[in-house]
Write a protein that holds these residues in place. Structure first.
Motif, PDB file in Angstrom:
ATOM      1  N   ALA A  52       0.843  -1.195   0.000  1.00 33.03           N
ATOM      2  CA  ALA A  52       0.000   0.000   0.000  1.00 33.03           C
ATOM      3  C   ALA A  52       0.877   1.244   0.000  1.00 33.03           C
ATOM      4  CB  ALA A  52      -0.917   0.006   1.214  1.00 33.03           C
ATOM      5  N   ASP A  53       0.411   2.299  -0.651  1.00 38.47           N
ATOM      6  CA  ASP A  53       1.175   3.539  -0.736  1.00 38.47           C
ATOM      7  C   ASP A  53       0.764   4.552   0.319  1.00 38.47           C
ATOM      8  OD1 ASP A  53       2.789   3.466  -3.442  1.00 38.47           O
ATOM      9  OD2 ASP A  53       0.867   2.520  -3.813  1.00 38.47           O
ATOM     10  N   ASP A  54      -0.470   4.487   0.745  1.00 37.11           N
ATOM     11  CA  ASP A  54      -0.976   5.453   1.713  1.00 37.11           C
ATOM     12  C   ASP A  54      -2.180   4.817   2.391  1.00 37.11           C
ATOM     13  OD1 ASP A  54      -1.188   7.776   3.159  1.00 37.11           O
ATOM     14  OD2 ASP A  54      -1.662   9.067   1.459  1.00 37.11           O
ATOM     15  N   TYR A  55      -2.631   5.423   3.483  1.00 42.28           N
ATOM     16  CA  TYR A  55      -3.780   4.877   4.177  1.00 42.28           C
ATOM     17  C   TYR A  55      -4.612   6.005   4.766  1.00 42.28           C
ATOM     18  CZ  TYR A  55      -1.221   5.851   8.483  1.00 42.28           C
ATOM     19  OH  TYR A  55      -0.554   6.480   9.492  1.00 42.28           O
TER      20      TYR A  55
ATOM     21  N   ARG B 151       9.384  16.767   8.955  1.00 42.63           N
ATOM     22  CA  ARG B 151       8.220  16.020   8.485  1.00 42.63           C
ATOM     23  C   ARG B 151       7.408  16.845   7.495  1.00 42.63           C
ATOM     24  NH1 ARG B 151       8.884  14.499  13.786  1.00 42.63           N
ATOM     25  NH2 ARG B 151       8.801  12.249  14.228  1.00 42.63           N
ATOM     26  N   GLU B 152       7.276  18.150   7.764  1.00 42.07           N
ATOM     27  CA  GLU B 152       6.498  19.009   6.873  1.00 42.07           C
ATOM     28  C   GLU B 152       7.083  19.028   5.466  1.00 42.07           C
ATOM     29  OE1 GLU B 152       5.788  20.066  11.033  1.00 42.07           O
ATOM     30  OE2 GLU B 152       7.606  19.815   9.845  1.00 42.07           O
ATOM     31  N   ARG B 153       8.408  19.050   5.371  1.00 45.05           N
ATOM     32  CA  ARG B 153       9.046  19.035   4.047  1.00 45.05           C
ATOM     33  C   ARG B 153       8.819  17.696   3.354  1.00 45.05           C
ATOM     34  NH1 ARG B 153      15.459  20.237   2.620  1.00 45.05           N
ATOM     35  NH2 ARG B 153      15.412  19.351   0.504  1.00 45.05           N
ATOM     36  N   LEU B 154       8.935  16.612   4.113  1.00 42.80           N
ATOM     37  CA  LEU B 154       8.696  15.293   3.529  1.00 42.80           C
ATOM     38  C   LEU B 154       7.261  15.173   3.023  1.00 42.80           C
ATOM     39  CD1 LEU B 154      10.621  13.115   6.123  1.00 42.80           C
ATOM     40  CD2 LEU B 154      11.325  13.610   3.775  1.00 42.80           C
ATOM     41  N   LEU B 155       6.313  15.707   3.780  1.00 42.58           N
ATOM     42  CA  LEU B 155       4.918  15.663   3.344  1.00 42.58           C
ATOM     43  C   LEU B 155       4.717  16.437   2.049  1.00 42.58           C
ATOM     44  CD1 LEU B 155       3.167  16.061   6.793  1.00 42.58           C
ATOM     45  CD2 LEU B 155       2.867  14.134   5.225  1.00 42.58           C
ATOM     46  N   ARG B 156       5.386  17.566   1.918  1.00 44.97           N
ATOM     47  CA  ARG B 156       5.255  18.360   0.686  1.00 44.97           C
ATOM     48  C   ARG B 156       5.904  17.661  -0.495  1.00 44.97           C
ATOM     49  NH1 ARG B 156       6.996  22.578   3.984  1.00 44.97           N
ATOM     50  NH2 ARG B 156       9.021  22.534   2.941  1.00 44.97           N
TER      51      ARG B 156
ATOM     52  N   ARG C   1       1.859  10.891  11.829  1.00 46.71           N
ATOM     53  CA  ARG C   1       1.710   9.431  11.834  1.00 46.71           C
ATOM     54  C   ARG C   1       1.990   8.847  10.460  1.00 46.71           C
ATOM     55  NH1 ARG C   1      -2.854  10.442  15.002  1.00 46.71           N
ATOM     56  NH2 ARG C   1      -4.244  10.081  13.228  1.00 46.71           N
ATOM     57  N   THR C   2       1.554   9.536   9.422  1.00 47.33           N
ATOM     58  CA  THR C   2       1.794   9.047   8.066  1.00 47.33           C
ATOM     59  C   THR C   2       3.291   8.954   7.779  1.00 47.33           C
ATOM     60  OG1 THR C   2      -0.288   9.906   7.195  1.00 47.33           O
ATOM     61  CG2 THR C   2       1.488   9.578   5.616  1.00 47.33           C
ATOM     62  N   VAL C   3       4.025  10.019   8.084  1.00 44.65           N
ATOM     63  CA  VAL C   3       5.474  10.015   7.849  1.00 44.65           C
ATOM     64  C   VAL C   3       6.141   8.949   8.702  1.00 44.65           C
ATOM     65  CG1 VAL C   3       7.600  11.347   8.010  1.00 44.65           C
ATOM     66  CG2 VAL C   3       5.508  12.452   7.213  1.00 44.65           C
ATOM     67  N   ASP C   4       5.816   8.922   9.991  1.00 42.48           N
ATOM     68  CA  ASP C   4       6.482   7.992  10.904  1.00 42.48           C
ATOM     69  C   ASP C   4       6.225   6.540  10.519  1.00 42.48           C
ATOM     70  OD1 ASP C   4       7.293  10.252  12.242  1.00 42.48           O
ATOM     71  OD2 ASP C   4       5.844  10.057  13.872  1.00 42.48           O
TER      72      ASP C   4
ATOM     73  N   ARG D 143      18.220   8.244  10.578  1.00 38.05           N
ATOM     74  CA  ARG D 143      18.348   8.819  11.924  1.00 38.05           C
ATOM     75  C   ARG D 143      17.130   9.672  12.250  1.00 38.05           C
ATOM     76  NH1 ARG D 143      20.987  13.727  13.485  1.00 38.05           N
ATOM     77  NH2 ARG D 143      21.812  13.896  11.350  1.00 38.05           N
ATOM     78  N   THR D 144      16.617   9.502  13.451  1.00 37.55           N
ATOM     79  CA  THR D 144      15.494  10.303  13.930  1.00 37.55           C
ATOM     80  C   THR D 144      15.998  11.495  14.719  1.00 37.55           C
ATOM     81  OG1 THR D 144      14.065   8.354  14.130  1.00 37.55           O
ATOM     82  CG2 THR D 144      13.408  10.318  15.358  1.00 37.55           C
ATOM     83  N   VAL D 145      15.483  12.648  14.412  1.00 37.85           N
ATOM     84  CA  VAL D 145      15.723  13.834  15.227  1.00 37.85           C
ATOM     85  C   VAL D 145      14.368  14.180  15.837  1.00 37.85           C
ATOM     86  CG1 VAL D 145      16.479  16.233  15.282  1.00 37.85           C
ATOM     87  CG2 VAL D 145      17.574  14.611  13.726  1.00 37.85           C
ATOM     88  N   HIS D 146      14.199  13.856  17.101  1.00 40.32           N
ATOM     89  CA  HIS D 146      12.905  13.958  17.751  1.00 40.32           C
ATOM     90  C   HIS D 146      12.357  15.375  17.696  1.00 40.32           C
ATOM     91  CE1 HIS D 146      12.906   9.846  19.168  1.00 40.32           C
ATOM     92  NE2 HIS D 146      14.155  10.008  19.577  1.00 40.32           N
ATOM     93  N   GLY D 147      11.087  15.448  17.309  1.00 39.56           N
ATOM     94  CA  GLY D 147      10.428  16.734  17.215  1.00 39.56           C
ATOM     95  C   GLY D 147      10.699  17.474  15.924  1.00 39.56           C
ATOM     96  N   VAL D 148      11.577  16.915  15.072  1.00 34.13           N
ATOM     97  CA  VAL D 148      11.932  17.591  13.822  1.00 34.13           C
ATOM     98  C   VAL D 148      11.638  16.699  12.618  1.00 34.13           C
ATOM     99  CG1 VAL D 148      13.723  18.776  12.516  1.00 34.13           C
ATOM    100  CG2 VAL D 148      13.719  18.898  15.023  1.00 34.13           C
ATOM    101  N   GLY D 149      12.444  15.646  12.448  1.00 31.74           N
ATOM    102  CA  GLY D 149      12.264  14.810  11.273  1.00 31.74           C
ATOM    103  C   GLY D 149      13.316  13.728  11.184  1.00 31.74           C
ATOM    104  N   TYR D 150      13.810  13.471   9.963  1.00 31.59           N
ATOM    105  CA  TYR D 150      14.688  12.336   9.715  1.00 31.59           C
ATOM    106  C   TYR D 150      15.835  12.717   8.789  1.00 31.59           C
ATOM    107  CZ  TYR D 150      10.702   9.774  11.568  1.00 31.59           C
ATOM    108  OH  TYR D 150       9.686   9.328  12.372  1.00 31.59           O
ATOM    109  N   ALA D 151      16.931  11.944   8.909  1.00 31.56           N
ATOM    110  CA  ALA D 151      18.091  12.135   8.042  1.00 31.56           C
ATOM    111  C   ALA D 151      18.608  10.771   7.601  1.00 31.56           C
ATOM    112  CB  ALA D 151      19.193  12.899   8.770  1.00 31.56           C
ATOM    113  N   LEU D 152      19.026  10.676   6.343  1.00 35.26           N
ATOM    114  CA  LEU D 152      19.624   9.453   5.822  1.00 35.26           C
ATOM    115  C   LEU D 152      21.129   9.527   6.021  1.00 35.26           C
ATOM    116  CD1 LEU D 152      19.006   6.793   4.246  1.00 35.26           C
ATOM    117  CD2 LEU D 152      19.598   8.041   2.178  1.00 35.26           C
ATOM    118  N   GLU D 153      21.707   8.495   6.657  1.00 41.04           N
ATOM    119  CA  GLU D 153      23.127   8.477   6.971  1.00 41.04           C
ATOM    120  C   GLU D 153      23.868   7.469   6.097  1.00 41.04           C
ATOM    121  OE1 GLU D 153      24.409  10.615   8.859  1.00 41.04           O
ATOM    122  OE2 GLU D 153      22.715  11.359  10.015  1.00 41.04           O
ATOM    123  N   ALA D 154      25.140   7.777   5.813  1.00 41.36           N
ATOM    124  CA  ALA D 154      25.986   6.880   5.033  1.00 41.36           C
ATOM    125  C   ALA D 154      26.509   5.776   5.941  1.00 41.36           C
ATOM    126  CB  ALA D 154      27.146   7.649   4.402  1.00 41.36           C
TER     127      ALA D 154
END
Length: 243
Positions: A101-104, A183-188, A204-207, A223-234
């Motif tokens: 599924a892509d979304d719910y 999260r707001e940027r990811l949603l956009r 909830r959708t992003v998480d 990586r989770t940055v609580h209260g902000v969003g996420y980062a992809l690490e090498a």
């Protein structure tokens, strides 16, 4: 000038006739060709014969459930699926995302929100098709390799199957590897959402999608940055430290 472009085709799979009819009527009013199914086996058959551009799929169905419908549809032909569920339990959501599924959306929902979610799914499909024609460069982040053109992902050379939404989320993070994306940027950028939905539902959708993605590419890579969003690490092939 009248457009000659064929209308998009939607398949609505919902055993409650009142809900099914309401979704069908609204989508037809938006210009979609719509097929209806009220049980699992019929849904799979219609998906194979009508080849819909998008599927709206209830989880609880007679015959076999929406999760099995999603598995069978995606095994034959990738198609964006919006799951409709009466429960917002994280485990249920993750299972749905895990089978393709892509979304719910959690019931009760507004028809306006359904239409907006469907439109966003189809815009992402169109962008992916355009991107494939451009043949963009492969992105490598540690042992993770993402090919935007073929939409293939590998971890240490091993292929990883991602849903279209998971791939778009990973690609968005990879293009800004090491940076924390809110999260707001990811949603956009991934979901193409505006301000139509509340922040709790959006988070909830992003998480949920991040959790599903972590299970496939390795939790240590995001990586989770609580209260902000996420980062992809090498991260290297073993998942220990940076590559």
């Amino acid at each position: 000038m009248t457009s000659t472009k064929a209308p998009r085709r939607a398949l609505v799979v919902e055993d409650e006739r009142t809900i099914n009819d309401a979704l069908t009527q609204r989508l037809r009013a938006e210009g979609f060709d719509v097929e209806q199914a009220f049980d699992g086996p019929t849904a799979v058959d219609l998906a194979a014969t009508t080849r819909p551009d998008v599927v709206l799929l209830d989880v609880m169905l007679p015959g076999f459930d929406g999760l099995e419908v999603c598995r069978r549809i995606q095994a034959t032909r990738p198609v964006p699926v919006l799951m409709l569920t009466a429960r917002d339990d994280e485990a249920d959501v993750l299972v749905g995302l895990g089978v393709g599924a892509d979304d719910y959306l959690t019931k009760p929902f507004s028809l306006r929100e359904v239409v907006a979610r469907v439109a966003a799914l189809l815009r992402r499909v169109d962008r992916a098709a355009a991107l494939a024609d451009e043949r963009p460069a492969v992105i490598e982040v540690g042992a993770l390799s993402i090919d935007p053109g073929t939409r293939r992902t590998t971890v240490a050379g091993e292929s990883v199957h991602l849903t279209p939404t998971e791939f778009d989320l990973l690609l968005c993070l990879a293009r800004a590897a090491g940076q924390v994306l809110a999260r707001e940027r990811l949603l956009r950028e991934v979901w193409d959402w505006g301000d139509a939905w509340g922040s709790a539902s959006a988070s909830r959708t992003v998480d949920s999608h991040v959790k599903a993605l972590r299970s496939k590419v390795g939790g240590e890579r995001i990586r989770t940055v609580h209260g902000v969003g996420y980062a992809l690490e090498a991260v290297g092939p073993t998942g220990q430290g940076r590559a």
